[in-house]
Design an enzyme around this catalytic site. Sequence first.
Site, PDB file in Angstrom:
ATOM      1  N   ARG A 227       0.855  -1.189   0.000  1.00  0.00           N
ATOM      2  CA  ARG A 227       0.000   0.000   0.000  1.00  0.00           C
ATOM      3  C   ARG A 227       0.886   1.233   0.000  1.00  0.00           C
ATOM      4  O   ARG A 227       1.938   1.261   0.648  1.00  0.00           O
ATOM      5  CB  ARG A 227      -0.886   0.049   1.257  1.00  0.00           C
ATOM      6  CG  ARG A 227      -2.158  -0.720   1.151  1.00  0.00           C
ATOM      7  CD  ARG A 227      -3.189  -0.059   0.209  1.00  0.00           C
ATOM      8  NE  ARG A 227      -4.409  -0.840   0.112  1.00  0.00           N
ATOM      9  CZ  ARG A 227      -4.638  -1.776  -0.819  1.00  0.00           C
ATOM     10  NH1 ARG A 227      -3.746  -2.036  -1.750  1.00  0.00           N
ATOM     11  NH2 ARG A 227      -5.786  -2.435  -0.829  1.00  0.00           N
ATOM     12  N   GLU A 256      -3.217   8.102  -4.598  1.00  0.00           N
ATOM     13  CA  GLU A 256      -3.590   7.616  -5.930  1.00  0.00           C
ATOM     14  C   GLU A 256      -4.786   8.400  -6.461  1.00  0.00           C
ATOM     15  O   GLU A 256      -5.676   8.744  -5.686  1.00  0.00           O
ATOM     16  CB  GLU A 256      -3.911   6.116  -5.852  1.00  0.00           C
ATOM     17  CG  GLU A 256      -2.674   5.324  -5.475  1.00  0.00           C
ATOM     18  CD  GLU A 256      -2.936   3.816  -5.344  1.00  0.00           C
ATOM     19  OE1 GLU A 256      -4.040   3.361  -5.663  1.00  0.00           O
ATOM     20  OE2 GLU A 256      -2.003   3.112  -4.930  1.00  0.00           O
ATOM     21  N   HIS A 274      -1.201   0.893 -10.046  1.00  0.00           N
ATOM     22  CA  HIS A 274      -1.956  -0.012  -9.163  1.00  0.00           C
ATOM     23  C   HIS A 274      -2.667  -1.094  -9.986  1.00  0.00           C
ATOM     24  O   HIS A 274      -3.903  -1.201  -9.962  1.00  0.00           O
ATOM     25  CB  HIS A 274      -2.967   0.770  -8.318  1.00  0.00           C
ATOM     26  CG  HIS A 274      -3.430   0.021  -7.092  1.00  0.00           C
ATOM     27  ND1 HIS A 274      -3.813   0.649  -5.929  1.00  0.00           N
ATOM     28  CD2 HIS A 274      -3.565  -1.310  -6.845  1.00  0.00           C
ATOM     29  CE1 HIS A 274      -4.180  -0.256  -5.033  1.00  0.00           C
ATOM     30  NE2 HIS A 274      -4.031  -1.469  -5.572  1.00  0.00           N
TER      31      HIS A 274
END
Length: 309
Positions: A227, A256, A274
Amino acid sequence: MKSRLLKIARLPAMLDEQLHARYEVVEAGEDGSGLSAATDDIRAMVANGESRVSRELIGRLPALQLIVVFGVGYDGVDVQAARERGIQVTHTPDVLTDDVADLAITLLLGIARNTRQADQFARSGAWANGPFPFSRKVSGARLGIIGLGRIGAAIARRAAGFEMSVAYTGRRPQAVDYRYYPSALELAAAVDFLVVAVGGGASTFHLVDAQVLEALGPEGYLINVGRGSVVDEAALADALAHRRLAGAALDVFENEPHPHPGLLALDNVLLAPHMASATWSTRRAMSDLVLANLQAWADGKPLPTPVPE
Ligand code: NAP
Ligand code: 8YV
């Protein structure tokens, strides 16, 4: 009449279609923002790894019984607030482990061997002027893994194929042959490649900070498939810009979809959006697991993949 389901995540079309066929889908932003429709009869919600299911959002859904996360990481869900209301939470473990481990190795190889620059070099004609600069050998190097869980262990198994030595850190040592270090700092000082495979949340926030990056050092590389919140991204950009770290390859980011601006112009960085679990077969398996959890709940059966107690 179809029951109403709240969706606060972008989901693959294959899953969206199934949800629309079974439910009246109410859509809102990843943190529930923009939820304007009446919420009194919403009993189930679908989120993803990026969603923010806060206590406040849960409080706005008086009939909520189930939160289904499309993804294994559920750090965005206030599980405590859900439990206090008796709301069940599920996720999609295991089915994505291989893909995420594969991408961790892809990123590791890519940043060490400069594959991004090599592609550009071969396309641009620069090759005619001389050979591509030397890069870093991977086989036989020392690998450190933060979080030896399902994904971390799968990365370790893949590393064996590259004859890498493997060490790890976590909250406690495990019954494995890899060397254990009690902290990320000690692990970083002992390896060439440091891979983050741990989840987000308060207990891992900025586990990789300026000190850990310093310990990894100017010959060291950081890879993050866990993460974004685990790594202090500003400290990382600074260490990379000043060559106190050899390189970094990242699939996840603190904010993000906006990687730290300091990372964008650096040549010792490899970025991915991602997408570690984003293959057709895995996204299908994740979708099936979301539907299976919803169906089991509707049938009053045990849920296939509840988050751990
Ligand atoms: P997992 O099996 O639960 O593994 C997590 C590991 O982290 C556990 O082995 C745990 O070991 C360790 N850990 C937990 N808290 C820690 C802490 N405070 N300090 C150090 N280690 C800690 O989960 P997984 O299935 O491998 O997934 C891991 C994470 O990968 C997910 O939570 C998600 O954030 C991320 N992920 C990212 C993508 C992507 O697209 N990039 C895709 C899937 C998953 P101990 O209990 O021994 O500490
Ligand atoms: C997904 C993830 O990309 O499983 C996780 O925790 O981060 C990823 O697999 C995400 O949940 C889908 O948006």
